[in-house]
Motif scaffolding. Structure first.
Motif, PDB file in Angstrom:
ATOM      1  N   ARG A 115      -7.076   1.201  -3.449  1.00 38.92           N
ATOM      2  CA  ARG A 115      -6.244   2.182  -3.754  1.00 38.92           C
ATOM      3  C   ARG A 115      -5.651   1.903  -5.383  1.00 38.92           C
ATOM      4  O   ARG A 115      -5.271   2.756  -6.120  1.00 38.92           O
ATOM      5  CB  ARG A 115      -5.097   2.001  -2.847  1.00 38.92           C
ATOM      6  CG  ARG A 115      -3.818   3.219  -3.025  1.00 38.92           C
ATOM      7  CD  ARG A 115      -2.734   3.080  -2.160  1.00 38.92           C
ATOM      8  NE  ARG A 115      -3.538   3.476  -0.899  1.00 38.92           N
ATOM      9  CZ  ARG A 115      -3.833   4.671  -0.432  1.00 38.92           C
ATOM     10  NH1 ARG A 115      -3.458   5.620  -1.160  1.00 38.92           N
ATOM     11  NH2 ARG A 115      -4.186   4.886   0.777  1.00 38.92           N
ATOM     12  N   TYR A 156       2.168   1.825  -3.554  1.00 36.23           N
ATOM     13  CA  TYR A 156       1.380   2.587  -4.413  1.00 36.23           C
ATOM     14  C   TYR A 156       1.293   4.133  -4.118  1.00 36.23           C
ATOM     15  O   TYR A 156       0.929   4.765  -4.962  1.00 36.23           O
ATOM     16  CB  TYR A 156      -0.058   1.871  -4.237  1.00 36.23           C
ATOM     17  CG  TYR A 156      -0.014   0.801  -5.376  1.00 36.23           C
ATOM     18  CD1 TYR A 156      -0.491   0.996  -6.609  1.00 36.23           C
ATOM     19  CD2 TYR A 156       0.517  -0.607  -5.025  1.00 36.23           C
ATOM     20  CE1 TYR A 156      -0.516  -0.098  -7.622  1.00 36.23           C
ATOM     21  CE2 TYR A 156       0.247  -1.668  -5.797  1.00 36.23           C
ATOM     22  CZ  TYR A 156      -0.165  -1.348  -7.153  1.00 36.23           C
ATOM     23  OH  TYR A 156      -0.040  -2.591  -8.155  1.00 36.23           O
ATOM     24  N   ARG A 157       1.098   4.557  -2.389  1.00 40.24           N
ATOM     25  CA  ARG A 157       1.103   5.851  -2.288  1.00 40.24           C
ATOM     26  C   ARG A 157       2.239   6.504  -2.873  1.00 40.24           C
ATOM     27  O   ARG A 157       1.881   7.650  -3.378  1.00 40.24           O
ATOM     28  CB  ARG A 157       0.740   5.740  -0.845  1.00 40.24           C
ATOM     29  CG  ARG A 157      -0.678   5.441  -0.376  1.00 40.24           C
ATOM     30  CD  ARG A 157      -0.846   5.704   1.022  1.00 40.24           C
ATOM     31  NE  ARG A 157      -0.349   4.695   1.955  1.00 40.24           N
ATOM     32  CZ  ARG A 157       0.681   4.838   2.971  1.00 40.24           C
ATOM     33  NH1 ARG A 157       1.361   5.848   2.923  1.00 40.24           N
ATOM     34  NH2 ARG A 157       1.079   3.974   3.611  1.00 40.24           N
ATOM     35  N   SER A 166      -8.770  -2.362   0.890  1.00 37.39           N
ATOM     36  CA  SER A 166      -8.332  -1.185   0.998  1.00 37.39           C
ATOM     37  C   SER A 166      -7.158  -0.969  -0.011  1.00 37.39           C
ATOM     38  O   SER A 166      -7.130   0.100  -0.809  1.00 37.39           O
ATOM     39  CB  SER A 166      -7.734  -0.713   2.392  1.00 37.39           C
ATOM     40  OG  SER A 166      -7.184   0.504   2.473  1.00 37.39           O
ATOM     41  N   LEU A 167      -6.372  -1.879   0.092  1.00 40.18           N
ATOM     42  CA  LEU A 167      -5.386  -2.022  -1.023  1.00 40.18           C
ATOM     43  C   LEU A 167      -5.822  -2.150  -2.354  1.00 40.18           C
ATOM     44  O   LEU A 167      -5.398  -1.391  -3.230  1.00 40.18           O
ATOM     45  CB  LEU A 167      -4.133  -3.071  -0.646  1.00 40.18           C
ATOM     46  CG  LEU A 167      -3.072  -3.465  -1.961  1.00 40.18           C
ATOM     47  CD1 LEU A 167      -2.140  -2.204  -2.015  1.00 40.18           C
ATOM     48  CD2 LEU A 167      -2.446  -4.743  -1.422  1.00 40.18           C
ATOM     49  N   ASP A 184       0.786  -0.991  -0.045  1.00 37.52           N
ATOM     50  CA  ASP A 184      -0.021  -0.011  -0.091  1.00 37.52           C
ATOM     51  C   ASP A 184       0.848   1.305  -0.084  1.00 37.52           C
ATOM     52  O   ASP A 184       0.813   2.470  -0.618  1.00 37.52           O
ATOM     53  CB  ASP A 184      -0.955   0.049   1.217  1.00 37.52           C
ATOM     54  CG  ASP A 184      -2.006   1.004   1.318  1.00 37.52           C
ATOM     55  OD1 ASP A 184      -3.103   0.957   0.725  1.00 37.52           O
ATOM     56  OD2 ASP A 184      -1.615   2.070   1.526  1.00 37.52           O
TER      57      ASP A 184
END
Length: 253
Positions: free
Chosen positions: A85, A36-37, A81-82, A33
């Motif tokens: 995203r 990716y952010r 959540s991942l 995650d």
């Protein structure tokens, strides 16, 4: 575990735990995650996801997990959540898939815009050997692309599709010889990064609206179902058998 490289407007995220066939723990999900952010904050124009070693991602890392205290909602909440995203990433995304693409690994593929897959890759639902259920949006993918009968056949049997079979069934975009899939995907990622990415994003958002309501509703239902299964004897037996490297003995309770 997770490696991020950024060059020439392209982010390359690598699942880098080949000794575990890139199976993902809760901590690894958090690392992915974060990658990716970071890629999003860097303003890249395209992204590639792939795995090191013999597999793309063999699913959840359950080594050492006690099924009696397993935080199923917490883990699957992190997966959803991942995936959200990944699906909303503001640039075209591609995955190069080889070897095992199972469970959470299948979820990563579902959340990626375009998937190119090796001929001998293995895709599907191995949960028949765990006393658990397919998760990470897998029910939505299999039902929409294969229909109810074929989806339940794969779920009940635990049989896996090869990369060639998965593409033939419409699960993913293209199948390639094993030794070519990563280089081919890198070339397509570079091409996308050099293209009109704003127009690509307009199409991505439109297709996302068509997909998202059903996908996330199914993912939430999978999480609730998996949480209920955690309390069954078969779930505990499936985990114990996997960890002890022996065949499970299920009793249907």
């Amino acid at each position: 575990m997770i490696t991020l490289r950024i060059s020439g407007g392209v982010a390359e995220i690598v699942l880098d735990a080949p000794e575990k066939r890139n199976a993902l723990s809760l901590e690894a999900l958090a690392e992915l995650d974060a990658a990716y952010r970071e890629a999003e904050a860097s303003g890249v124009r395209a992204l590639l996801l792939h795995g090191e070693g013999r597999a793309f991602c063999a699913g959840r890392d359950i080594a050492g997990v006690d099924p009696a205290t397993d935080d199923v909602p917490g883990y699957l909440g992190a997966v959803e959540s991942l995936m959200r995203r990944m699906a909303a990433f503001p640039a075209p995304t591609f995955a190069a898939v080889h070897g095992a693409c199972l469970g959470v690994g299948l979820g990563l593929a579902i959340a990626t815009d375009v998937v190119y897959i090796a001929e001998t890759a293995k895709v599907g639902s191995p949960f028949a050997n765990l006393g658990a259920m397919l998760d990470s949006g897998g029910h939505a993918l299999l039902y929409e692309r294969l229909g109810a009968h074929r989806a339940l056949d794969l779920i009940y049997t635990g049989d896996l599709l090869s990369g060639a079979e998965a593409v033939g069934a419409g699960l993913f975009s293209r199948v390639l010889p094993d030794e070519e899939v990563l280089a081919f995907t890198r070339e397509r990622v570079a091409r996308a990064a050099a293209g009109p990415t704003q127009s690509f994003l307009a199409s991505k958002r439109l297709i996302g609206r068509l997909r998202d309501e059903h996908l996330w509703a199914v993912a939430a239902a999978e999480s609730r179902g998996q949480a209920r299964l955690r309390d069954t004897a078969d779930y505990r037996e499936g985990f114990a058998a996997f960890q002890q490297k022996r065949p499970p003995e299920f009793r249907g309770i």
